[in-house]
Scaffold this motif. Sequence first.
Motif, PDB file in Angstrom:
ATOM      1  N   LEU A 172      16.922 -45.661   2.860  1.00 59.01           N
ATOM      2  CA  LEU A 172      17.111 -47.060   2.487  1.00 59.01           C
ATOM      3  C   LEU A 172      17.547 -47.227   1.031  1.00 59.01           C
ATOM      4  O   LEU A 172      18.143 -48.248   0.675  1.00 59.01           O
ATOM      5  CB  LEU A 172      15.832 -47.846   2.749  1.00 59.01           C
ATOM      6  N   SER A 173      17.260 -46.241   0.198  1.00 58.81           N
ATOM      7  CA  SER A 173      17.618 -46.350  -1.215  1.00 58.81           C
ATOM      8  C   SER A 173      19.129 -46.368  -1.438  1.00 58.81           C
ATOM      9  O   SER A 173      19.599 -46.749  -2.512  1.00 58.81           O
ATOM     10  CB  SER A 173      16.989 -45.206  -2.014  1.00 58.81           C
ATOM     11  N   LYS A 174      19.885 -45.988  -0.420  1.00 56.39           N
ATOM     12  CA  LYS A 174      21.346 -46.031  -0.529  1.00 56.39           C
ATOM     13  C   LYS A 174      21.865 -47.461  -0.553  1.00 56.39           C
ATOM     14  O   LYS A 174      23.028 -47.701  -0.916  1.00 56.39           O
ATOM     15  CB  LYS A 174      21.982 -45.278   0.641  1.00 56.39           C
ATOM     16  N   TYR A 175      21.013 -48.416  -0.168  1.00 56.66           N
ATOM     17  CA  TYR A 175      21.477 -49.793   0.018  1.00 56.66           C
ATOM     18  C   TYR A 175      20.842 -50.794  -0.948  1.00 56.66           C
ATOM     19  O   TYR A 175      21.155 -51.989  -0.873  1.00 56.66           O
ATOM     20  CB  TYR A 175      21.173 -50.248   1.451  1.00 56.66           C
ATOM     21  N   CYS A 176      19.947 -50.349  -1.832  1.00 48.85           N
ATOM     22  CA  CYS A 176      19.250 -51.300  -2.700  1.00 48.85           C
ATOM     23  C   CYS A 176      19.033 -50.698  -4.080  1.00 48.85           C
ATOM     24  O   CYS A 176      19.193 -49.493  -4.280  1.00 48.85           O
ATOM     25  CB  CYS A 176      17.911 -51.710  -2.081  1.00 48.85           C
ATOM     26  N   SER A 177      18.632 -51.545  -5.017  1.00 45.00           N
ATOM     27  CA  SER A 177      18.406 -51.079  -6.387  1.00 45.00           C
ATOM     28  C   SER A 177      16.944 -50.772  -6.656  1.00 45.00           C
ATOM     29  O   SER A 177      16.630 -50.022  -7.592  1.00 45.00           O
ATOM     30  CB  SER A 177      18.894 -52.130  -7.389  1.00 45.00           C
ATOM     31  N   GLU A 178      16.036 -51.363  -5.873  1.00 49.00           N
ATOM     32  CA  GLU A 178      14.617 -51.084  -6.056  1.00 49.00           C
ATOM     33  C   GLU A 178      13.828 -51.504  -4.827  1.00 49.00           C
ATOM     34  O   GLU A 178      14.358 -52.152  -3.916  1.00 49.00           O
ATOM     35  CB  GLU A 178      14.064 -51.768  -7.306  1.00 49.00           C
ATOM     36  N   TYR A 179      12.541 -51.120  -4.834  1.00 47.12           N
ATOM     37  CA  TYR A 179      11.626 -51.464  -3.748  1.00 47.12           C
ATOM     38  C   TYR A 179      10.465 -52.298  -4.283  1.00 47.12           C
ATOM     39  O   TYR A 179      10.003 -52.085  -5.413  1.00 47.12           O
ATOM     40  CB  TYR A 179      11.022 -50.207  -3.105  1.00 47.12           C
ATOM     41  N   LEU A 180       9.997 -53.204  -3.432  1.00 51.00           N
ATOM     42  CA  LEU A 180       8.735 -53.910  -3.656  1.00 51.00           C
ATOM     43  C   LEU A 180       7.825 -53.539  -2.492  1.00 51.00           C
ATOM     44  O   LEU A 180       8.212 -53.682  -1.333  1.00 51.00           O
ATOM     45  CB  LEU A 180       8.962 -55.421  -3.687  1.00 51.00           C
ATOM     46  N   ILE A 181       6.636 -53.050  -2.815  1.00 52.51           N
ATOM     47  CA  ILE A 181       5.727 -52.586  -1.761  1.00 52.51           C
ATOM     48  C   ILE A 181       4.362 -53.242  -1.920  1.00 52.51           C
ATOM     49  O   ILE A 181       3.654 -52.995  -2.905  1.00 52.51           O
ATOM     50  CB  ILE A 181       5.559 -51.047  -1.776  1.00 52.51           C
ATOM     51  N   HIS A 182       4.013 -54.103  -0.965  1.00 51.96           N
ATOM     52  CA  HIS A 182       2.658 -54.658  -0.909  1.00 51.96           C
ATOM     53  C   HIS A 182       1.806 -53.775   0.010  1.00 51.96           C
ATOM     54  O   HIS A 182       2.208 -53.496   1.140  1.00 51.96           O
ATOM     55  CB  HIS A 182       2.655 -56.077  -0.342  1.00 51.96           C
ATOM     56  N   ALA A 183       0.646 -53.376  -0.475  1.00 56.81           N
ATOM     57  CA  ALA A 183      -0.349 -52.730   0.379  1.00 56.81           C
ATOM     58  C   ALA A 183      -1.134 -53.858   1.046  1.00 56.81           C
ATOM     59  O   ALA A 183      -2.100 -54.379   0.499  1.00 56.81           O
ATOM     60  CB  ALA A 183      -1.265 -51.840  -0.447  1.00 56.81           C
ATOM     61  N   VAL A 184      -0.680 -54.268   2.218  1.00 60.12           N
ATOM     62  CA  VAL A 184      -1.109 -55.541   2.804  1.00 60.12           C
ATOM     63  C   VAL A 184      -2.610 -55.600   3.075  1.00 60.12           C
ATOM     64  O   VAL A 184      -3.249 -56.633   2.869  1.00 60.12           O
ATOM     65  CB  VAL A 184      -0.309 -55.830   4.093  1.00 60.12           C
ATOM     66  N   ASP A 185      -3.197 -54.499   3.498  1.00 61.77           N
ATOM     67  CA  ASP A 185      -4.616 -54.535   3.864  1.00 61.77           C
ATOM     68  C   ASP A 185      -5.539 -54.745   2.673  1.00 61.77           C
ATOM     69  O   ASP A 185      -6.695 -55.147   2.848  1.00 61.77           O
ATOM     70  CB  ASP A 185      -5.003 -53.259   4.612  1.00 61.77           C
ATOM     71  N   VAL A 186      -5.054 -54.489   1.451  1.00 60.12           N
ATOM     72  CA  VAL A 186      -5.876 -54.753   0.265  1.00 60.12           C
ATOM     73  C   VAL A 186      -5.308 -55.893  -0.575  1.00 60.12           C
ATOM     74  O   VAL A 186      -5.903 -56.280  -1.578  1.00 60.12           O
ATOM     75  CB  VAL A 186      -6.040 -53.484  -0.610  1.00 60.12           C
TER      76      VAL A 186
END
Length: 257
Positions: A172-186
């Motif tokens: 997926l990094s081929k298509y975006c400049s960065e990631y946002l990751i929520h650890a949803v359970d916490v």
Amino acid sequence: MRFRPCIDIHNGAVKQIVGGSLKDEADSAKDNFVSELKADFYADMYKKSGITGGHIIILNKWDSQYYDADLAQAKLALNTYPNGLQIGGGITADNAKEFLDMGASHVIVTSYVFKDGKVNYDNLMSLVDAVGKERLVLDLSCRKRDDKYYIVTDRWQNYTDEVLCADTLDKLSKYCSEYLIHAVDVEGKAQGIEEELVQILADWGKIPMTYAGGVGSFYDLQRLKELGKDKLDVTIGSALDIFGGNMIYEEVISFLK
């Protein structure tokens, strides 16, 4: 590790919620904090602090009775801090450029890219064509199931078949400049970070990533800095004093500087 502030908007108000409690039905969520202030107040605060790369998240679905009120709040923030904030929530290839024109520096996308449990590469390529890879952030928020972290969509309500792992991050990094990751359970609980998830992200660490979920103390921040190998930025919501928590905003900024 940089501080990436947030403005979460739900039912027309700036809020902090327990992430796993969000439901489309009746536009419900368990609230930790509901602000009496509008989104432009927070945008102005972040601007005066010189913090870039924060994000606005519209939590209601596009066809919710509250969506227009959410959008109005988002516009206030973007007008106050143009090119200082990213925005996510209901972003598609058709409307992504409109949000950039409103003043967002980047658009953040999940559900439009992950359809029927899989990556929809047609939609992903359409987004890249619309705004460019450099202005696209993919939200890979996830929940743990069967000892693996699965990407979740539709306001974190539905699991995809996509496991958050090095292979997924690579493709997926081929298509975006960065990631946002929520650890949803916490998310929204301020009771500690998802250490295993942090280690997965840090072991990969090839593009900018922002981790959100569970930070409730300066110990958690230090732990995130260590486990994250200084490769992750951080969002803090419910634990901040500006959202009713115990961590003083100015002290967080100083700590991370």
